[in-house]
Design an enzyme around this catalytic site. Structure first.
Site, PDB file in Angstrom:
ATOM      1  CG  ASN A   8     -37.094 -37.598   8.651  1.00 21.15           C
ATOM      2  OD1 ASN A   8     -36.611 -38.185   9.527  1.00 21.15           O
ATOM      3  ND2 ASN A   8     -37.009 -36.315   8.373  1.00 21.15           N
ATOM      4  CE  LYS A  10     -39.532 -34.462   9.843  1.00 17.60           C
ATOM      5  NZ  LYS A  10     -40.065 -33.003   9.864  1.00 17.60           N
ATOM      6  CG  HIS A  94     -34.447 -32.891   7.985  1.00 17.75           C
ATOM      7  ND1 HIS A  94     -34.865 -32.089   8.714  1.00 17.75           N
ATOM      8  CD2 HIS A  94     -35.256 -33.492   7.152  1.00 17.75           C
ATOM      9  CE1 HIS A  94     -36.357 -32.079   8.448  1.00 17.75           C
ATOM     10  NE2 HIS A  94     -36.462 -32.746   7.439  1.00 17.75           N
ATOM     11  CD  GLU A  96     -37.217 -31.158  11.517  1.00 14.32           C
ATOM     12  OE1 GLU A  96     -36.900 -32.295  11.635  1.00 14.32           O
ATOM     13  OE2 GLU A  96     -38.475 -30.918  11.168  1.00 14.32           O
ATOM     14  CD  GLU A 166     -37.538 -32.344   3.243  1.00 12.11           C
ATOM     15  OE1 GLU A 166     -38.465 -33.210   3.250  1.00 12.11           O
ATOM     16  OE2 GLU A 166     -36.559 -32.256   4.004  1.00 12.11           O
ATOM     17  N   GLY A 172     -43.775 -29.739   8.085  1.00 15.72           N
ATOM     18  CA  GLY A 172     -44.774 -30.020   9.362  1.00 15.72           C
ATOM     19  C   GLY A 172     -45.799 -28.946   9.428  1.00 15.72           C
ATOM     20  CB  SER A 212     -46.940 -30.347   4.361  1.00 14.03           C
ATOM     21  OG  SER A 212     -46.473 -29.706   5.597  1.00 14.03           O
TER      22      SER A 212
END
Ligand code: PGA
Length: 253
Positions: A8, A10, A94, A96, A166, A172, A212
């Site tokens: 991904n 992003k 996701h 985000e 996740e 991240g 991560s």
């Protein structure tokens, strides 16, 4: 079960960088592994890389999707636009999108349903925030996300539906759930899927871990029995790192 590794990107990369990445992936052998590899670049890059991705044995997908086919929805990308851009996958939910943009369970579900109905294959992302984890609410939150998305979902099969667990605090941040923690959550997710769609379906549902994942922790994570792949952010921007993760997948039957 064939493992699936997603990259991904992003809001990173460029058309040129993606073409170079795919050339490098091919050189490193992406076309000859049995693991399924899917790249999620920004929308604008998708049509540019369709041929190069196919040549490298890599599928492509949209990082998001809208739930209607066309109309006055400025900025949104429909399932058929994704197909037109050469994508075969999409992400829904996701973290985000959920927590930065504010998507609700209802929006995530609509996106998932629209994508699957159009013939695309989808990855449903779920995971708890650090505050939810600290309050002991991880299971409640993830169960709700899974059940809300899956109940009465149509056009869903083990071929077109994948879940990515996740934990948001691991995305991240360099932090990861321990392999045992991840395994425990994956087993629970499988139980919740079984409660809705039956144990046959659940046993064959691929559940990726994300947050991560890097070359140095991938092998341990990917060897857990209930983990069937990874959704990789930062480490997918570099072909060597990403291929190291792909190669960390244990031998499969
Ligand atoms: P990360 O992102 O690997 O950079 O933590 C994972 C993701 O957001 O899917």
């Amino acid at each position: 079960m064939k493992q699936i590794i997603g990259g991904n990107w992003k809001m990173n990369g460029s058309g040129l960088a993606a073409l170079e990445f795919l050339r490098e992936m091919k050189r490193l052998g992406s076309g000859s592994v049995s693991t399924e590899i899917v790249l999620f670049p920004p929308f604008t890059i998708l049509p540019l890389i369709a041929d190069a991705a196919a040549d490298a044995g890599i599928e492509t997908g949209g990082q998001d999707i809208f739930w209607l086919e066309k109309g006055a929805f400025t900025g949104e990308i429909s399932p058929s636009l994704l197909l037109d851009a050469g994508a075969s996958w999409f992400l829904a939910g996701h973290s985000e999108r959920r927590h930065v943009i504010g998507e609700t369970d209802d929006i995530v579900r609509r996106k998932l349903q629209a994508g699957l109905s159009s013939g695309l294959r989808g990855i449903l992302c779920v995971g708890e925030l650090i505050e939810e984890r600290d309050a002991g609410r991880t299971e409640e939150v993830v169960k709700r996300q899974v059940e809300y998305a899956l109940r009465d979902l149509e056009c869903v099969s083990n071929e077109n539906f994948v879940i990515a667990y996740e934990p948001v605090w691991a995305i991240g941040t360099g932090l990861t759930a321990t392999p045992d923690e991840a395994q425990r959550m994956h087993s629970l997710i499988r139980e919740w899927v079984a409660g809705i769609s039956g144990s046959d379906f659940a046993d064959n549902t691929r559940i990726q871990y994300g947050g991560s994942v890097k070359p140095d922790n991938a092998a341990e994570i990917l060897s857990m029995p209930s983990i069937n792949g990874a959704l990789v952010g930062g480490a997918s921007l570099d072909a060597e790192n990403f291929m190291d993760i792909v190669r960390a997948v244990p031998l499969q039957d």
